[in-house]
Motif scaffolding. Structure first.
Motif, PDB file in Angstrom:
ATOM      1  N   GLY A 111      -3.696   9.164 -10.996  1.00  0.00           N
ATOM      2  CA  GLY A 111      -2.986   9.803 -12.097  1.00  0.00           C
ATOM      3  C   GLY A 111      -1.487   9.823 -11.912  1.00  0.00           C
ATOM      4  N   LEU A 112      -0.994   8.992 -10.999  1.00  0.00           N
ATOM      5  CA  LEU A 112       0.464   8.955 -10.766  1.00  0.00           C
ATOM      6  C   LEU A 112       1.171   8.004 -11.716  1.00  0.00           C
ATOM      7  CD1 LEU A 112       0.471   8.840  -6.885  1.00  0.00           C
ATOM      8  CD2 LEU A 112       0.964  10.788  -8.330  1.00  0.00           C
ATOM      9  N   HIS A 113       0.402   7.085 -12.284  1.00  0.00           N
ATOM     10  CA  HIS A 113       1.022   6.061 -13.119  1.00  0.00           C
ATOM     11  C   HIS A 113       0.161   5.869 -14.364  1.00  0.00           C
ATOM     12  CE1 HIS A 113       2.854   2.262 -14.308  1.00  0.00           C
ATOM     13  NE2 HIS A 113       3.824   2.562 -13.493  1.00  0.00           N
ATOM     14  N   PRO A 114       0.767   5.733 -15.538  1.00  0.00           N
ATOM     15  CA  PRO A 114      -0.038   5.497 -16.753  1.00  0.00           C
ATOM     16  C   PRO A 114      -0.785   4.168 -16.669  1.00  0.00           C
ATOM     17  CG  PRO A 114       2.306   5.429 -17.243  1.00  0.00           C
ATOM     18  CD  PRO A 114       2.187   5.882 -15.835  1.00  0.00           C
ATOM     19  N   GLN A 167       0.823  -1.216   0.000  1.00  0.00           N
ATOM     20  CA  GLN A 167       0.000   0.000   0.000  1.00  0.00           C
ATOM     21  C   GLN A 167       0.849   1.255   0.000  1.00  0.00           C
ATOM     22  OE1 GLN A 167      -0.193  -2.540   2.270  1.00  0.00           O
ATOM     23  NE2 GLN A 167      -2.221  -2.556   3.261  1.00  0.00           N
ATOM     24  N   ASP A 168       2.066   1.161   0.553  1.00  0.00           N
ATOM     25  CA  ASP A 168       2.935   2.335   0.607  1.00  0.00           C
ATOM     26  C   ASP A 168       3.716   2.533  -0.686  1.00  0.00           C
ATOM     27  OD1 ASP A 168       2.037   2.476   3.104  1.00  0.00           O
ATOM     28  OD2 ASP A 168       3.885   1.827   4.094  1.00  0.00           O
ATOM     29  N   MET A 169       3.552   1.608  -1.632  1.00  0.00           N
ATOM     30  CA  MET A 169       4.416   1.624  -2.808  1.00  0.00           C
ATOM     31  C   MET A 169       3.740   2.303  -4.002  1.00  0.00           C
ATOM     32  SD  MET A 169       7.339   0.208  -2.282  1.00  0.00           S
ATOM     33  CE  MET A 169       7.909  -0.085  -0.628  1.00  0.00           C
ATOM     34  N   TYR A 170       2.615   2.997  -3.758  1.00  0.00           N
ATOM     35  CA  TYR A 170       1.870   3.526  -4.911  1.00  0.00           C
ATOM     36  C   TYR A 170       2.648   4.602  -5.662  1.00  0.00           C
ATOM     37  CZ  TYR A 170       0.616   7.457  -1.884  1.00  0.00           C
ATOM     38  OH  TYR A 170       0.661   8.550  -1.087  1.00  0.00           O
ATOM     39  N   ARG A 171       3.622   5.215  -5.018  1.00  0.00           N
ATOM     40  CA  ARG A 171       4.420   6.227  -5.717  1.00  0.00           C
ATOM     41  C   ARG A 171       5.693   5.650  -6.326  1.00  0.00           C
ATOM     42  NH1 ARG A 171       5.353  11.218  -1.940  1.00  0.00           N
ATOM     43  NH2 ARG A 171       6.096   9.544  -0.615  1.00  0.00           N
ATOM     44  N   SER A 211       5.856  -1.039 -11.983  1.00  0.00           N
ATOM     45  CA  SER A 211       6.155  -1.536 -13.325  1.00  0.00           C
ATOM     46  C   SER A 211       6.589  -2.996 -13.297  1.00  0.00           C
ATOM     47  CB  SER A 211       7.265  -0.706 -13.952  1.00  0.00           C
ATOM     48  OG  SER A 211       6.816   0.591 -14.183  1.00  0.00           O
ATOM     49  N   GLU A 212       7.171  -3.397 -12.185  1.00  0.00           N
ATOM     50  CA  GLU A 212       7.601  -4.788 -12.063  1.00  0.00           C
ATOM     51  C   GLU A 212       6.406  -5.738 -12.099  1.00  0.00           C
ATOM     52  OE1 GLU A 212      10.740  -7.518 -11.486  1.00  0.00           O
ATOM     53  OE2 GLU A 212      10.816  -5.377 -11.866  1.00  0.00           O
ATOM     54  N   PHE A 213       5.261  -5.260 -11.636  1.00  0.00           N
ATOM     55  CA  PHE A 213       4.106  -6.142 -11.485  1.00  0.00           C
ATOM     56  C   PHE A 213       2.984  -5.860 -12.482  1.00  0.00           C
ATOM     57  CE2 PHE A 213       6.134  -6.163  -7.276  1.00  0.00           C
ATOM     58  CZ  PHE A 213       6.376  -7.514  -7.182  1.00  0.00           C
ATOM     59  N   ILE A 214       3.261  -5.076 -13.526  1.00  0.00           N
ATOM     60  CA  ILE A 214       2.249  -4.914 -14.580  1.00  0.00           C
ATOM     61  C   ILE A 214       2.846  -5.370 -15.904  1.00  0.00           C
ATOM     62  CG2 ILE A 214       1.070  -3.001 -13.408  1.00  0.00           C
ATOM     63  CD1 ILE A 214       2.422  -1.112 -15.362  1.00  0.00           C
ATOM     64  N   ALA A 234      -2.794  -1.248  -4.628  1.00  0.00           N
ATOM     65  CA  ALA A 234      -1.815  -0.157  -4.749  1.00  0.00           C
ATOM     66  C   ALA A 234      -1.705   0.311  -6.195  1.00  0.00           C
ATOM     67  CB  ALA A 234      -0.460  -0.619  -4.235  1.00  0.00           C
ATOM     68  N   ILE A 235      -1.708  -0.658  -7.138  1.00  0.00           N
ATOM     69  CA  ILE A 235      -1.583  -0.295  -8.553  1.00  0.00           C
ATOM     70  C   ILE A 235      -2.830   0.471  -8.998  1.00  0.00           C
ATOM     71  CG2 ILE A 235      -1.401  -1.208 -10.900  1.00  0.00           C
ATOM     72  CD1 ILE A 235       0.228  -3.512  -9.736  1.00  0.00           C
TER      73      ILE A 235
END
Lengths: 459, 249
Positions: free
Chosen positions: B214-217, B168-172, B178-181, B206-207
């Motif tokens: 809007g922090l990650h595409p 949960q803390d890794m959203y930024r 990217s490792e998990f998508i 988290a993803i």
């Protein structure tokens, strides 16, 4: 064999059978290779986990390995030595799950042929290493007092080696083991404080030439005094860690001394003592420091050669250059001695050759820097194995050095790769015949070849 | 003992220095002719102690003349041509001429480079990185085993548990996400991430949060990661599809 006298014949038969006498496999190596993306499930593990089973030649030919059903001949009769590891004696598919165990069994044999003794790891390489079987290094059965006294010698600890844990493992250890021991730890600290106070009282009494007062008990210490003691401990991380590590029986750590030297400058009256344990730097081994691979206590003996007599050095070992230096993302050559990837000697040697170093291209070991595709069987180099230790993950860490050139020549002749003695004999004979040609004439006349010409046709 | 710097030599040195400087800017034939015979001021300074100072300026040895391309306008091209021709002949004959060091050196460099390339190609077929204490048997050096180490496999241990992370803390942390998508921005299944169900759910949340904020595409990996990956060779030859050349052990 587990044939007890008091059990029934049927039970005795069962107990001695392979079905029941096979030990359960030990846990797999806990290195982090399984947490990577590039790995192989069939690669040879750093240490064996299963028993290796063998059978006589006559039994092998009929597939009899002592198990419930015969093994298939097609796969078990091809290899030179009958060595098999059984992963499951009887599976739900009604097969015995086995595979070859020649990797570990033959590696053990190769290792024992080197006649190496396991040594206690040491920081500086100046002093000769000591065997792990020496009286003062091999301590196993200890009383609680001895545990504290010999904490710089012993290799077995109930607690983990903190420096070798990942963050997740450390958090898990905290929550599962440490957190529940809070009250116990307070009691331990109180007992320690009471012991310290008693010591101090006794010393003061001795100085004043009085009788020793009544020893302080844990119950005598007030809660405020104890809280004050805890506050002082929190200011002194080294002392606090000493208490914690003794309470949890943690393996010793080797902290960065530079950081504590700075601390010492801030508190000139405080002296910090650090663990001298040989296992502090790289962690205590998970087994006995010899791992049962060798029971030799020293390698200080002389090898005798049938012609040249006693040798100064032990016969060198042919090592394989598994990965040369200039391969993709590899900066150190990987050299395998007797099947173990070994530690390259430190300092400026021919094994860590640099372009601008004292070793030029001619003295560099062929195949060490670049892969040589035309060498049949792969590039090899003769090395002198020096010391072995067991790492905290159970791996065999073998250190070697460059061998003496003459020892390498003698060994090459011994295994039939070179002819030194014969050449020397031939040279001496030639020199003799040159000095006294008359002596050799009849032999020379006899062995003279008859040259043919167009007239005689060689007759 | 005579003085180390004779007065005459010192004077000549300064004069020649001025002449060299004057010639620097002129492109006429006469100035080039001067420059041809003139040695550089540094070279002259080195030769100050030598017994025959006149030899350096007036008489140039024939070897020097041949080496300097300016002595004759076509000699430079001629030199290159002869060197190339000798090199070609050598390669055809399959050996260097004993007396000619320069030509032999050039061809040996070429062959050294060629053998280096061959060695690198072989080493690319052995991708396993051995560590100290690893054990190898003949089987571990076989092509079968090498192929297994080349494949990308599922991580067998739960990395979140192993590293003590809180998803949960890794959203930024876009490298974590990217490792998990997949390359198309879909959350990978636990079959591929190797996480246990609890951690997989936390990770997915988290993803989704990162994308929602809007922090990650949402349809590709983070541009910073893509920029890095652009440098990695061989992407075009990889199998297409969301999971690439994935191989389960």
């Amino acid at each position: 064999m587990a044939t007890a006298k008091n059990v029934s014949p049927g039970a005795a038969l069962l107990r001695s059978s392979r079905m029941f006498s096979m030990p359960a496999p030990i846990s797999a190596p806990s290195d982090l290779s399984m947490a990577t993306k590039h790995k192989s499930a069939t690669a040879t593990t750093p240490f064996p986990t299963h028993l290796t089973v063998t059978t006589p030649q006559a039994s092998r030919l009929v597939g009899d390995w002592g198990f419930k059903r015969p093994f298939p001949l097609k796969t078990t009769t091809k290899s030179t030595l009958p060595l098999v590891r059984v992963r499951k004696v009887d599976s739900i598919e009604h097969v015995t799950d086995f595979r070859s165990a020649s990797d570990h069994a033959i590696t053990l044999k190769k290792f024992q042929e080197m006649n190496l003794d396991f040594t206690v790891p040491q920081k500086d390489d100046q002093r000769p290493p000591k065997s792990v079987f020496e009286e003062d290094a091999d301590v196993t059965a200890l009383t609680p007092e001895e545990r504290v006294k010999k904490e710089n010698i012993r290799w077995r600890f109930n607690g983990p080696w903190l420096a070798g844990m990942t963050d997740g493992e450390f958090n898990e250890y905290l929550s599962s083991t440490v957190r529940g021991k809070r009250t116990e730890f307070r009691a331990y600290l109180k007992a320690q404080l009471a012991a310290d106070m008693t010591n101090e009282q006794n010393q003061q009494a001795q100085e004043r030439a009085e009788e020793a007062p009544v020893p302080v008990q844990s119950s005598d210490i007030s809660e405020t005094a104890f809280t004050e003691h805890l506050r002082q401990l929190r200011q002194d991380p080294v002392m606090l860690f000493q208490h914690v590590s003794r309470f949890l029986d943690l393996a010793p750590l080797a902290p960065e001394e530079a950081a504590f030297n700075r601390l010492g400058a801030l508190r000139p009256n405080k002296r910090y003592t650090f663990s001298d344990s040989p296992y502090a730097a790289n962690g205590p081994p998970i087994t006995h420091p010899s791992a049962g691979l060798s029971y030799l206590r020293t390698k200080n003996y002389l090898d005798n050669h049938p012609i040249y007599g006693p040798q100064q050095r032990h016969p060198p070992v042919k090592a394989r250059i598994v990965t040369p230096k200039n391969s993709a993302a590899n900066y150190v050559a990987k050299i395998g001695v007797a099947g173990f990837i070994s530690k390259i000697p430190e300092g400026e040697t021919s094994f860590n050759f640099k372009a601008g170093g004292m070793y030029n291209k001619n003295s560099a070991i062929p195949g060490l820097n670049d892969f040589q595709p035309d060498v049949v069987g792969g590039s090899k180099v003769y090395v002198e194995p020096q010391k072995v230790t067991i790492s905290s993950t159970g791996k065999v860490v073998l250190g070697f050095g460059a061998t003496d050139p003459s020892a390498a020549v003698v060994q090459k002749e011994m295994v039939g790769e070179g002819v030194v003695f014969e050449d020397a004999v031939k040279e001496t004979n030639e020199a003799l015949s040159a000095q006294r040609p008359m002596l050799q004439r009849p032999w020379a006349a006899r062995s003279r070849s008859i040259m043919g010409s167009s007239k005689t046709y060689g007759l | 003992m005579p003085p180390r710097l004779s007065l005459l030599d010192a004077a000549r040195q300064s004069v020649s220095l001025i002449r060299t400087q004057a010639c620097q800017f002129s492109q006429t034939a006469s100035s080039l002719a001067i420059r041809r015979d003139l040695r550089s001021s540094t070279a002259r300074l080195m030769d100050l102690d030598s017994s025959s100072p006149s030899s350096s300026s007036s008489s140039t040895s024939p070897q020097q003349q041949q080496q300097s391309p300016r002595s004759q306008p076509t000699s430079a091209a001629e030199n290159v041509f002869t060197i190339f021709q000798r090199d070609r002949n050598n390669r055809r004959n399959g050996g260097g001429v004993a007396g000619e060091q320069r030509v032999g050196g050039a061809s040996s460099t070429a062959s050294e480079l060629r053998s280096k390339n061959t060695a690198e190609e072989y080493m690319r077929q052995m991708p396993r990185r051995f560590n100290i204490g690893d054990l190898y048997a003949p089987h571990d050096l076989s092509p079968v085993e090498a192929a297994k180490h080349r494949k990308i496999t599922t991580v067998q241990r739960d990395l979140v548990d192993l590293l003590g992370l809180r998803p949960q803390d890794m959203y930024r942390n876009f490298s974590f996400i990217s490792e998990f998508i997949t390359p198309h921005g879909r959350i990978k299944k636990s079959y591929y991430t190797g996480l246990r169900p609890v951690n997989q759910r936390k990770l997915a949340k988290a993803i989704r949060r990162a994308v929602g904020q809007g922090l990650h595409p949402s349809v590709h990996k983070h541009p910073e990661i893509l920029m890095r990956q652009r440098n990695v060779a061989g992407a075009q030859t990889m199998a297409t599809g969301s999971l690439g050349n994935h191989y389960k052990v």
